[in-house]
Enzyme design. Structure first.
Site, PDB file in Angstrom:
ATOM      1  N   ASP A   1      -2.354  -1.330  -8.179  1.00  0.00           N
ATOM      2  CA  ASP A   1      -2.884  -1.616  -9.618  1.00  0.00           C
ATOM      3  C   ASP A   1      -2.046  -2.244 -10.291  1.00  0.00           C
ATOM      4  O   ASP A   1      -2.229  -3.078 -11.184  1.00  0.00           O
ATOM      5  CB  ASP A   1      -3.551  -0.420 -10.264  1.00  0.00           C
TER       6      ASP A   1
ATOM      7  N   ASP B   1       8.970   5.621  -6.858  1.00  0.00           N
ATOM      8  CA  ASP B   1       9.422   5.438  -8.270  1.00  0.00           C
ATOM      9  C   ASP B   1      10.138   4.191  -8.473  1.00  0.00           C
ATOM     10  O   ASP B   1       9.851   3.537  -9.424  1.00  0.00           O
ATOM     11  CB  ASP B   1      10.066   6.701  -8.869  1.00  0.00           C
TER      12      ASP B   1
ATOM     13  N   ASP C   1      -2.273   3.101  -3.609  1.00  0.00           N
ATOM     14  CA  ASP C   1      -3.496   2.990  -4.836  1.00  0.00           C
ATOM     15  C   ASP C   1      -2.725   2.810  -5.832  1.00  0.00           C
ATOM     16  O   ASP C   1      -3.211   1.725  -6.864  1.00  0.00           O
ATOM     17  CB  ASP C   1      -4.236   4.408  -4.791  1.00  0.00           C
TER      18      ASP C   1
ATOM     19  N   TYR D   1      -5.425  11.566   0.776  1.00  0.00           N
ATOM     20  CA  TYR D   1      -6.972  11.473   0.407  1.00  0.00           C
ATOM     21  C   TYR D   1      -7.923  12.033   1.301  1.00  0.00           C
ATOM     22  O   TYR D   1      -8.798  12.442   1.017  1.00  0.00           O
ATOM     23  CB  TYR D   1      -7.129   9.801   0.547  1.00  0.00           C
TER      24      TYR D   1
ATOM     25  N   LYS E   1       8.832   8.456  -0.244  1.00  0.00           N
ATOM     26  CA  LYS E   1       9.157   9.298  -0.988  1.00  0.00           C
ATOM     27  C   LYS E   1      10.012  10.330  -0.038  1.00  0.00           C
ATOM     28  O   LYS E   1       9.764  11.542  -0.341  1.00  0.00           O
ATOM     29  CB  LYS E   1       8.437  10.229  -2.053  1.00  0.00           C
TER      30      LYS E   1
HETATM   31  C1  IPM Z   1      -9.295   1.719  -4.810  1.00  0.00           C
HETATM   32  C2  IPM Z   1     -10.129   2.757  -5.554  1.00  0.00           C
HETATM   33  C3  IPM Z   1     -10.600   3.894  -4.876  1.00  0.00           C
HETATM   34  C4  IPM Z   1      -9.471   4.564  -4.425  1.00  0.00           C
HETATM   35  C5  IPM Z   1     -11.400   4.890  -5.564  1.00  0.00           C
HETATM   36  C6  IPM Z   1     -12.518   4.092  -6.183  1.00  0.00           C
HETATM   37  C7  IPM Z   1     -11.811   5.910  -4.781  1.00  0.00           C
HETATM   38  O1  IPM Z   1      -9.156   3.212  -6.832  1.00  0.00           O
HETATM   39  O2  IPM Z   1      -9.848   1.100  -4.039  1.00  0.00           O
HETATM   40  O3  IPM Z   1      -8.072   1.741  -4.992  1.00  0.00           O
HETATM   41  O4  IPM Z   1      -8.745   5.493  -4.788  1.00  0.00           O
HETATM   42  O5  IPM Z   1      -8.948   4.128  -3.162  1.00  0.00           O
HETATM   43 MG    MG Z   2      -7.392   2.261  -6.929  1.00  0.00          MG
END
Ligand code: IPM
Ligand code: MG
Length: 359
Positions: free
Chosen positions: A252, A224, A248, A141, A192
């Protein structure tokens, strides 16, 4: 002592969900002896519209001077075509990096009341309680060099750099081991290492740090496989620690195991317990301004703030209990609604949490 909270609603549903969290904080101030001063600031697309920057100086100053930051969400269709340097997301990344919030704690907890909201079988997810510790200020990032360049033949080439120093891996590993010590004492480090040198080093450093925590059972997993295991048998995990980008993606995935991304809070911490607290979902521009977004993740982020930055564990528990109460009353926003529940809007959900706090 008065605590200062910088309140940054951001864009999209950020505005309406943060308003509910503010109601909760105001109730804690008036009825439960919290002494918090709140000041609002602009971040993201709304900040860009007003000032030309997704992270105006004034906001950065406000955030730096605060004891904690409450953030809604940033981004929206409207700003997608902007240059990457001024996109709303840069506001968020700028806050993380300027405040040195290197440790991102993302719990994925299944509320028993919502077991049927998960797309996975109830027996796979019931009782789920995972904590993902994501490195937040390094890795691909932020790595340099980055950009899009033109090759000699005129073809464009995009590039980013995955980069970690030992010290960056060490500090996030310590947070992860400390977190595991307060839980079930199991830590899975995700990398990884079979392909990427940078995460081979990651594994080596995590292994080294583990010597300081002999009580914690450490395991390593390739990313993975970790993604697969998260949906196959998520309850095998207690704490997971990983890089910025893997975190990240996996967070999710873990969030969805619980049925609704609208339920999950997060904390991004610096080395002194100062933190930025935000729901893990985004700004959801498609439903913004319609009073249907779920404010519970943001309200639960307030609980994390009380616990980690404001030294108010008792109030944190009260807020979590109030959220549990409204779920027991079968109140549901659209994202967690199933037939037979009482559907409520964003603002009514906020009011219900405040009422539960007061009862
Ligand atoms: C998160 C989001 C952010 C990230 C974006 C909005 C920059 O997806 O906080 O997980 O990728 O970190
Ligand atoms: Mg995110």
């Amino acid at each position: 002592m008065t605590k200062k909270i910088a309140v940054l609603p951001g864009d999209g549903i950020g505005i309406e969900i943060v308003a509910q969290a503010v109601k909760v904080l105001e109730c804690l101030n008036s009825d439960f002896g919290l002494n918090a001063e709140m000041e609002q600031g602009l971040v993201g697309g709304s900040a860009y519209d007003e000032t030309g920057s997704p992270l105006p100086e004034a906001t950065l100053k406000l955030a730096k001077e605060a004891d904690a930051v409450l953030l809604g969400a940033v981004g929206g269709y409207k700003w997608e075509s902007l240059d990457i340097s001024v996109r709303p997301e840069k506001g968020l990344l700028g806050l993380r990096s300027e405040l040195e919030l290197f440790a991102n704690l993302r719990p994925a907890i299944l509320y028993p009341q919502l077991a049927h909201a998960s797309t996975l079988k109830p027996e796979v997810v019931s009782g789920l309680d995972i904590m993902i510790v994501r490195e937040l200020t390094g890795g691909i990032y932020f790595g340099q060099p980055r950009g899009v360049r033109e090759l000699e033949n005129g073809e464009k080439q995009g590039f980013n750099t995955l980069i970690y120093k030992e010290s960056e891996i060490e500090r996030i590993a310590h947070v992860a081991f400390e977190t595991a010590m307060k839980r079930d004492k199991r830590l899975c480090s995700v990398d990884k290492a079979n392909v990427l040198e940078c995460t081979e080093l990651w594994r080596e450093v995590v292994e080294r740090v583990s010597k300081d925590y002999p009580e914690v059972e450490l395991s390593h997993m390739y990313v993975d496989n970790a993604a697969m295991q998260l949906v196959r048998a998520p309850k095998q995990f207690d704490v997971m620690v990983t890089t910025n980008m893997f975190g990240d993606i996996l967070s999710d995935c873990a969030a969805m195991l619980t049925g609704s991304i609208g339920m999950l809070p997060s904390a991004s911490m610096d080395k002194n317990q100062k933190g930025m607290y935000e729901p893990i979902h985004g700004s959801a521009p498609d439903i913004a301004g319609q009073d249907i977004a779920n404010p519970l993740a943001t309200i639960l982020s307030v609980a994390m703030m009380l616990r980690y930055s404001l030294d108010a564990e008792e109030l944190a528990v009260k807020v979590e209990k109030a959220v549990d109460d409204v779920l027991n009353q079968n109140l549901r926003t659209e994202d967690i609604y199933t037939q037979g529940d009482t559907k409520v809007g964003t603002s009514a959900m906020g009011d219900a949490v405040v009422a539960a706090l007061k009862s």
